[in-house]
Design a protein around this motif. Structure first.
Motif, PDB file in Angstrom:
ATOM      1  N   MET A 185      62.997  50.802  94.583  1.00 19.23           N
ATOM      2  CA  MET A 185      63.374  49.436  94.840  1.00 19.23           C
ATOM      3  C   MET A 185      62.889  48.564  93.682  1.00 19.23           C
ATOM      4  O   MET A 185      61.794  48.720  93.179  1.00 19.23           O
ATOM      5  CB  MET A 185      62.759  48.945  96.145  1.00 19.23           C
ATOM      6  N   LEU A 186      63.736  47.639  93.304  1.00 12.81           N
ATOM      7  CA  LEU A 186      63.440  46.655  92.271  1.00 12.81           C
ATOM      8  C   LEU A 186      63.290  45.302  92.951  1.00 12.81           C
ATOM      9  O   LEU A 186      64.220  44.824  93.584  1.00 12.81           O
ATOM     10  CB  LEU A 186      64.577  46.600  91.243  1.00 12.81           C
ATOM     11  N   ALA A 187      62.124  44.700  92.865  1.00 12.68           N
ATOM     12  CA  ALA A 187      61.890  43.369  93.422  1.00 12.68           C
ATOM     13  C   ALA A 187      62.019  42.346  92.299  1.00 12.68           C
ATOM     14  O   ALA A 187      61.504  42.554  91.203  1.00 12.68           O
ATOM     15  CB  ALA A 187      60.510  43.283  94.052  1.00 12.68           C
ATOM     16  N   LEU A 234      53.445  43.404  95.249  1.00 16.83           N
ATOM     17  CA  LEU A 234      54.378  44.214  96.043  1.00 16.83           C
ATOM     18  C   LEU A 234      54.290  45.685  95.671  1.00 16.83           C
ATOM     19  O   LEU A 234      54.132  46.034  94.503  1.00 16.83           O
ATOM     20  CB  LEU A 234      55.810  43.726  95.826  1.00 16.83           C
ATOM     21  N   GLU A 235      54.417  46.529  96.671  1.00 16.44           N
ATOM     22  CA  GLU A 235      54.444  47.972  96.432  1.00 16.44           C
ATOM     23  C   GLU A 235      55.897  48.409  96.296  1.00 16.44           C
ATOM     24  O   GLU A 235      56.542  48.795  97.264  1.00 16.44           O
ATOM     25  CB  GLU A 235      53.743  48.705  97.571  1.00 16.44           C
ATOM     26  N   VAL A 236      56.402  48.316  95.078  1.00 11.33           N
ATOM     27  CA  VAL A 236      57.780  48.691  94.773  1.00 11.33           C
ATOM     28  C   VAL A 236      57.791  49.505  93.485  1.00 11.33           C
ATOM     29  O   VAL A 236      56.822  49.516  92.736  1.00 11.33           O
ATOM     30  CB  VAL A 236      58.693  47.454  94.629  1.00 11.33           C
TER      31      VAL A 236
END
Length: 193
Positions: A1-3, A14-16
């Motif tokens: 996932m790209l935040a 964030l844990e991404v």
């Protein structure tokens, strides 16, 4: 996932898999997202346009720059973003979620400019549903009821009216994921229970 977001510090928490600092109102933000998606993820399967700002009060009392910011963040920026990342979504035959709001179909007084901006985003999603059809990109128009994101407590102008308790953001997100999995492209407020 790209935040993606404006605040690098909040993104860092964030844990991404990947992060990209960008402001949706900047026309080049989509270029930043496309580059980060290619470099860190090898492409892009989906885009959730969920940026938003709100303002309250009579239109006549709403400063010009507030109306402009409402439309820049709520409509123009998401369209800028989509223009830049659509080639990646075409490669993956991915999806786009345009997160609008209940006011897109149920405009409220003292929220005219906000309601209009959300209605414009919803109209764009409806029109876009057929444009990328040959590339098999799916477009979702999501108009949840008031959700407890804290947005109402950070208006660009005015004060929020008394609002009933809003929906849980995690429940709204789960419903959107379920709609993507089920191919439900039009999610009005009634779809959120």
């Amino acid at each position: 996932m790209l935040a993606v977001g404006r605040d690098p510090d909040r993104l860092g928490a964030l844990e991404v898999e990947a992060r990209a600092a960008a402001d949706v109102g900047d026309a080049t933000a989509g270029d930043v997202v496309a580059t980060a998606a290619r470099e860190h993820l090898g492409g892009l399967d989906g885009l959730v346009n969920a940026a938003g700002v709100v303002a309250f009060g009579p239109l006549v009392d709403t400063p010009d720059e507030v109306v402009e910011e409402l439309f820049l963040t709520n409509v123009v920026g998401p369209l800028f973003m989509l223009r830049r990342v659509l080639p990646l979504l075409e490669e993956s035959q991915g999806f786009v979620v345009q997160a609008s709001a209940v006011v897109a179909e149920q405009p409220l007084p003292r929220m005219a400019a906000y309601s209009a901006s959300k209605a414009a985003l919803s109209a764009a999603a409806t029109a876009l549903r057929t444009e990328p059809r040959r590339s098999r990109v799916q477009v979702y128009d999501v108009r949840p009821p008031h959700t407890e994101t804290g947005l109402a407590s950070r208006p660009l102008a005015g004060e929020a009216p008394r609002l009933p308790a809003g929906k849980d953001p995690a429940a709204v997100a789960r419903r959107v994921v379920d709609a993507i999995e089920a191919g439900q492209h039009d999610l009005g407020p009634e779809a959120f229970g």
